[in-house]
Every structure is written in structure tokens, then in C-alpha cells.
Scaffold this motif. Structure first.
Motif, PDB file in Angstrom:
ATOM      1  N   MET A  36      15.701   3.511  13.352  1.00 55.44           N
ATOM      2  CA  MET A  36      15.837   3.524  11.900  1.00 55.44           C
ATOM      3  C   MET A  36      17.319   3.615  11.542  1.00 55.44           C
ATOM      4  N   LEU A  37      17.697   2.967  10.435  1.00 55.77           N
ATOM      5  CA  LEU A  37      19.082   3.036   9.986  1.00 55.77           C
ATOM      6  C   LEU A  37      19.451   4.448   9.541  1.00 55.77           C
ATOM      7  N   ILE A  38      18.475   5.165   8.989  1.00 56.64           N
ATOM      8  CA  ILE A  38      18.690   6.547   8.554  1.00 56.64           C
ATOM      9  C   ILE A  38      17.860   7.462   9.458  1.00 56.64           C
ATOM     10  N   PRO A  39      18.505   8.229  10.372  1.00 58.48           N
ATOM     11  CA  PRO A  39      17.768   9.046  11.343  1.00 58.48           C
ATOM     12  C   PRO A  39      16.752   9.992  10.715  1.00 58.48           C
ATOM     13  N   SER A  40      17.072  10.528   9.544  1.00 49.10           N
ATOM     14  CA  SER A  40      16.168  11.503   8.918  1.00 49.10           C
ATOM     15  C   SER A  40      14.858  10.864   8.464  1.00 49.10           C
ATOM     16  N   GLU A  41      14.797   9.528   8.414  1.00 56.21           N
ATOM     17  CA  GLU A  41      13.573   8.838   8.012  1.00 56.21           C
ATOM     18  C   GLU A  41      12.745   8.384   9.200  1.00 56.21           C
ATOM     19  N   GLU A  42      13.211   8.685  10.402  1.00 54.15           N
ATOM     20  CA  GLU A  42      12.498   8.281  11.616  1.00 54.15           C
ATOM     21  C   GLU A  42      11.190   9.057  11.727  1.00 54.15           C
ATOM     22  N   PRO A  43      10.027   8.365  11.830  1.00 53.37           N
ATOM     23  CA  PRO A  43       8.739   9.062  11.987  1.00 53.37           C
ATOM     24  C   PRO A  43       8.727   9.908  13.254  1.00 53.37           C
ATOM     25  N   PHE A  44       8.004  11.022  13.216  1.00 55.41           N
ATOM     26  CA  PHE A  44       8.019  11.966  14.329  1.00 55.41           C
ATOM     27  C   PHE A  44       7.551  11.331  15.629  1.00 55.41           C
ATOM     28  N   GLU A  45       6.503  10.483  15.573  1.00 53.26           N
ATOM     29  CA  GLU A  45       5.987   9.892  16.801  1.00 53.26           C
ATOM     30  C   GLU A  45       7.016   8.961  17.459  1.00 53.26           C
ATOM     31  N   ARG A  46       7.864   8.327  16.642  1.00 50.16           N
ATOM     32  CA  ARG A  46       8.922   7.491  17.225  1.00 50.16           C
ATOM     33  C   ARG A  46       9.998   8.360  17.876  1.00 50.16           C
ATOM     34  N   ILE A  47      10.219   9.543  17.323  1.00 55.10           N
ATOM     35  CA  ILE A  47      11.172  10.474  17.935  1.00 55.10           C
ATOM     36  C   ILE A  47      10.654  10.929  19.298  1.00 55.10           C
ATOM     37  N   VAL A  48       9.345  11.174  19.396  1.00 56.15           N
ATOM     38  CA  VAL A  48       8.740  11.554  20.675  1.00 56.15           C
ATOM     39  C   VAL A  48       8.963  10.454  21.707  1.00 56.15           C
ATOM     40  N   LEU A  49       8.751   9.193  21.283  1.00 58.00           N
ATOM     41  CA  LEU A  49       8.966   8.069  22.194  1.00 58.00           C
ATOM     42  C   LEU A  49      10.422   8.004  22.642  1.00 58.00           C
ATOM     43  N   SER A  50      11.348   8.219  21.712  1.00 56.41           N
ATOM     44  CA  SER A  50      12.775   8.233  22.062  1.00 56.41           C
ATOM     45  C   SER A  50      13.076   9.302  23.096  1.00 56.41           C
ATOM     46  N   CYS A  51      12.447  10.470  22.927  1.00 52.98           N
ATOM     47  CA  CYS A  51      12.660  11.570  23.880  1.00 52.98           C
ATOM     48  C   CYS A  51      12.147  11.201  25.267  1.00 52.98           C
ATOM     49  N   LEU A  52      10.960  10.592  25.326  1.00 52.56           N
ATOM     50  CA  LEU A  52      10.366  10.218  26.607  1.00 52.56           C
ATOM     51  C   LEU A  52      11.194   9.165  27.342  1.00 52.56           C
ATOM     52  N   LEU A  53      11.999   8.412  26.575  1.00 52.91           N
ATOM     53  CA  LEU A  53      12.789   7.331  27.166  1.00 52.91           C
ATOM     54  C   LEU A  53      14.275   7.673  27.290  1.00 52.91           C
ATOM     55  N   SER A  54      14.614   8.932  27.110  1.00 52.68           N
ATOM     56  CA  SER A  54      16.032   9.303  27.012  1.00 52.68           C
ATOM     57  C   SER A  54      16.732   9.583  28.342  1.00 52.68           C
ATOM     58  N   ASP A  55      15.980   9.706  29.429  1.00 54.69           N
ATOM     59  CA  ASP A  55      16.576  10.272  30.639  1.00 54.69           C
ATOM     60  C   ASP A  55      16.610   9.341  31.844  1.00 54.69           C
ATOM     61  N   GLY A  56      16.572   8.030  31.603  1.00 52.94           N
ATOM     62  CA  GLY A  56      16.636   7.086  32.721  1.00 52.94           C
ATOM     63  C   GLY A  56      17.916   7.217  33.529  1.00 52.94           C
ATOM     64  N   VAL A  57      19.051   7.305  32.832  1.00 51.99           N
ATOM     65  CA  VAL A  57      20.334   7.411  33.530  1.00 51.99           C
ATOM     66  C   VAL A  57      20.459   8.761  34.229  1.00 51.99           C
ATOM     67  N   SER A  58      19.913   9.809  33.638  1.00 53.88           N
ATOM     68  CA  SER A  58      19.917  11.129  34.286  1.00 53.88           C
ATOM     69  C   SER A  58      19.197  11.064  35.632  1.00 53.88           C
ATOM     70  N   ILE A  59      18.090  10.329  35.654  1.00 49.56           N
ATOM     71  CA  ILE A  59      17.330  10.166  36.905  1.00 49.56           C
ATOM     72  C   ILE A  59      18.158   9.393  37.930  1.00 49.56           C
ATOM     73  N   PHE A  60      18.902   8.375  37.470  1.00 44.17           N
ATOM     74  CA  PHE A  60      19.798   7.641  38.373  1.00 44.17           C
ATOM     75  C   PHE A  60      20.815   8.588  39.012  1.00 44.17           C
ATOM     76  N   LEU A  61      21.357   9.507  38.214  1.00 48.92           N
ATOM     77  CA  LEU A  61      22.352  10.450  38.738  1.00 48.92           C
ATOM     78  C   LEU A  61      21.720  11.403  39.751  1.00 48.92           C
ATOM     79  N   ILE A  62      20.474  11.810  39.506  1.00 49.52           N
ATOM     80  CA  ILE A  62      19.768  12.656  40.469  1.00 49.52           C
ATOM     81  C   ILE A  62      19.557  11.891  41.774  1.00 49.52           C
ATOM     82  N   ILE A  63      19.186  10.611  41.676  1.00 47.60           N
ATOM     83  CA  ILE A  63      19.002   9.779  42.876  1.00 47.60           C
ATOM     84  C   ILE A  63      20.317   9.665  43.642  1.00 47.60           C
TER      85      ILE A  63
END
Length: 381
Positions: free
Chosen positions: A28-55
Motif C-alpha cells: 500500500m502507498l500509505i502503510p497505515s491503510e494496509e489491511p492486517f492480513e496483508r501485514i501478516v503475509l509481509s511478516c511471514l515473508l520477511s526473513d528469507g535473507v536472514s535464513i541465507f545468513l544462517i545457512i
């Protein structure tokens, strides 16, 4: 040759796919208007690079000399990243949808090459078109430079292990306090930079090293499997509530979606344990996973350029798919379908380009070897 651990290669493939999905997801262009379920999806997809660093931590400290580590890291990570940035500089006009390929090449200024070095050395990854994802390379360079210190912890000596755990605990405490500083006024008064004992990238590497030392205990371990999944999902839901509360109610920014947040450390570790608890024995799937895994870094490099280019062309497949799946609808399921379909298309496109580049590289290498052998034969005659 030592057989590759398929669960590790699977983790590498999934981490790469997570990164592609995250970058494929429209925000969303305005973060405060982002629906909660989309925020959950963003959270679930936020750590790909972190996993690369662990590997990275799985194999980083395994008996190699510093010169070998530097050489491998430079040739496998830094050089390909520099070549990608050079490509983006030369074809920036075309990639942005403003010029033809010929016009873009002709308008290229050789002096702009300096931005490649400025970006890598400063960490300012906004200077080269469609290369902002290369902050990971800057983080990786940091890992290379810290090798002499963290190599010390490649030991089973009790005293050294205690030192490593204390260092990890202090680093985690700093990350936790940084997250709390957004919420509690007391922590805003503390100069937390004074307590940042090691970069967060090094903490991920040390976590990876500790996990891999115990990988045989993790495999087929139901506690690691269920616990890792519960931690990953549970803390990501807490993360989403934290972010939503900051954006909607407190009307202020939040760092909880960052890979370097306390949520990032916990969720990436939980997901790593979850995947490593599985053991794949089907030979066909083993071969496919190992084959795709060797292209994960090229896919990481390439996918963002494809995404950025498609975004700049209004008639591209990106907009066709978005209008078909999402359009004006607020349906979360249709939004998720768009992310999955578009992300998989980008993943496959990146994989195909990576394969083509690999074939060209192999062909060039074979040609050079034939020329060398031919010259040696002629000299012997």
C-alpha cells in the motif's frame, strides 16, 4: 566428494522463494491503510535473507584459511554482484522504460562505474537502478571481514564456547532493546549503539554454526519440527500486531519487519529448525532440490532486476496479472494468489536466465581450455 545435505539445500531453495515472493508483493502507498492480513503475509515473508545468513554459518568456519574464504566470497558473491550493477548502469534507461536498448547503451557514462564501489563500500544501495536488494552483499562483505574473529569460535573448548554464547546473548539483548526503544520511553534515552557488540549479520552466522553442530539431533526431531513451526508462526503474528499497532494507532514507523529485528532473529531461527527436522530420501526430489539450490544466489541477484523492469512497463505481465487477480478487489485470497503466481513466474524466469548464463560461462571456459591445450600442443611440436 561429500554428499550435500538435502534438507539444507531445501532450506536454501525455500529461502530464495520467500525473498522472491516478498519482492513480488505489492504494498500500500500509505502503510497505515494496509489491511492486517496483508501485514501478516509481509511478516511471514520477511526473513528469507536472514535464513541465507544462517545457512552461511553452517559452513563458514569449517577449517578454511582466511585467504581461501576471501577468495571464494569475492569470486562467488562480490564479483557477480558488481557485474549485475554494471549491467544495470549500462541499460538503466531501458530497464526504467525510458529509452531503447541502443539509446541506453549510448547514454552510459563510464564515470558512473564509481557508483558500484560507492554502493558496496558505503552500504547505500539506492545509487544503481534496480539493485537495492544488494544490501545483502554489503552484509556478506561484513561477514567476510569478521572472519578472523569468529573463526576463533570454531572450537569445542568449553571456555571458547562460553565466550561465544556470551557474545551471542549480548548481541541478542542489543537487538531486543532496539526493538523496545520504539515502544518504551526509557530506552529512547539510552544510546544503544554503545552496546552493539557485534553486527547482527554475525549473530546470524553464529546461530547457523550452532544449529549445524547439532543438525543430527534436529533431523527427525518432532520437538524441533513442531516447536520451530509454532515459533515461526506465533512470533510472526505478534510481529504483525506490533507493526499494525505502530502504524495505525501510534502513527509512527516500526522496525519489526526488518530482518535485523528481534522478530527476524527468532522467526528465521524457528523456520530453520522446522525445515531441517525433515529428511528427504526420495532420490528424484533430492536431485531436483540440489540442482535448483545451486542457482539460488543467481536467482536472488536477477529476480529484483526483472521485477523492477516489469514494474516500469505499464503493459507488462505484472499489471495484467494484478488486474486479473486483484484489481479493485479487497479479497485477501485473490491478493495471495497474485503473489504466488507472479512470484513463481519471476522465480522461473530468473532460474532460466541463471541457467543460460551458467551455460555461456561453461562454454567460454571450455573454449579457453581448448585454446590453451591447442597452443601447448603446437608448442610441443
Amino acid at each position: 566428494m561429500k554428499k550435500k545435505d538435502v534438507s539444507v539445500q531445501l532450506l536454501r531453495c525455500i529461502a530464495c522463494l520467500i525473498v522472491v515472493f516478498l519482492h513480488s508483493k505489492p504494498n500500500m502507498l500509505i502503510p497505515s491503510e494496509e489491511p492486517f492480513e496483508r501485514i501478516v503475509l509481509s511478516c511471514l515473508l520477511s526473513d528469507g535473507v536472514s535464513i541465507f545468513l544462517i545457512i552461511t554459518g553452517f559452513f563458514y568456519m569449517k577449517g578454511e584459511k582466511y585467504g581461501v574464504v576471501l577468495k571464494k566470497g569475492f569470486l562467488r558473491v562480490v564479483v557477480p554482484s558488481m557485474l549485475l550493477m554494471l549491467f544495470c548502469l549500462v541499460f538503466s534507461g531501458w530497464l526504467n522504460g525510458k529509452m531503447s536498448i541502443a539509446q541506453s547503451v549510448l547514454s552510459f557514462n563510464l564515470l558512473d562505474i564509481k557508483y558500484i564501489f560507492i554502493e558496496l563500500l558505503s552500504g547505500n544501495v539506492t545509487l544503481v537502478t534496480h539493485c537495492s536488494h544488494l544490501w545483502y552483499v554489503c552484509a556478506y562483505i561484513c561477514v567476510l571481514l569478521w572472519f578472523p574473529l569468529i573463526k576463533r569460535f570454531d572450537s569445542n573448548d568449553k571456555e571458547i564456547c562460553i565466550q561465544k554464547y556470551v557474545l551471542m546473548a549480548l548481541s541478542f539483548a542489543y537487538i531486543l532493546l532496539t526493538t523496545l526503544s520504539d515502544r518504551l520511553e526509557f530506552f529512547m534515552l539510552v544510546n544503544l549503539k554503545n552496546y552493539n557488540v557485534i553486527p547482527t549479520t554475525i549473530l546470524f552466522v553464529l546461530i547457523g554454526d550452532e544449529i549445524y553442530r547439532n543438525i543430527e539431533k534436529i533431523k527427525r526431531n518432532w520437538l524441533a519440527r513442531i516447536g520451530g513451526l509454532v515459533v515461526f508462526i506465533g512470533f510472526n503474528i505478534l510481529r504483525a500486531y506490533d507493526y499494525y499497532n505502530s502504524q495505525v494507532f501510534l502513527q509512527k514507523g516500526s522496525n519489526v519487519l526488518l530482518w535485523s529485528s528481534v522478530y527476524g532473529v527468532i522467526c528465521a531461527t524457528g523456520f530453520t529448525l522446522f525445515i531441517l527436522s525433515f529428511e528427504i530420501r526420495e532420490s528424484f526430489f533430492e536431485k531436483v532440490i540440489i540442482w535448483i539450490a545451486k542457482y539460488t544466489f543467481p536467482i536472488y541477484l536477477i529476480h529484483f532486476v526483472i521485477l523492477g523492469t516489469l514494474y516500469c512497463y505499464n503493459n507488462s505481465i505484472r499489471y495484467v496479472l494484478y488486474d486479473y487477480f486483484v484489481g479493485d478487489s479487497l479479497s485477501f485470497s485473490r491478493y495471495v494468489l497474485f503473489v504466488i503466481v507472479y512470484g513463481l513466474i519471476i522465480f522461473v524466469m530468473s532460474l532460466l536466465i541463471a541457467i543460460i548464463i551458467d551455460l555461456i560461462k561453461r562454454g567460454a571456459k571450455n573454449l579457453v581450455n581448448k585454446i590453451i591445450v591447442s597452443n601447448k600442443a603446437m608448442n610441443n611440436e
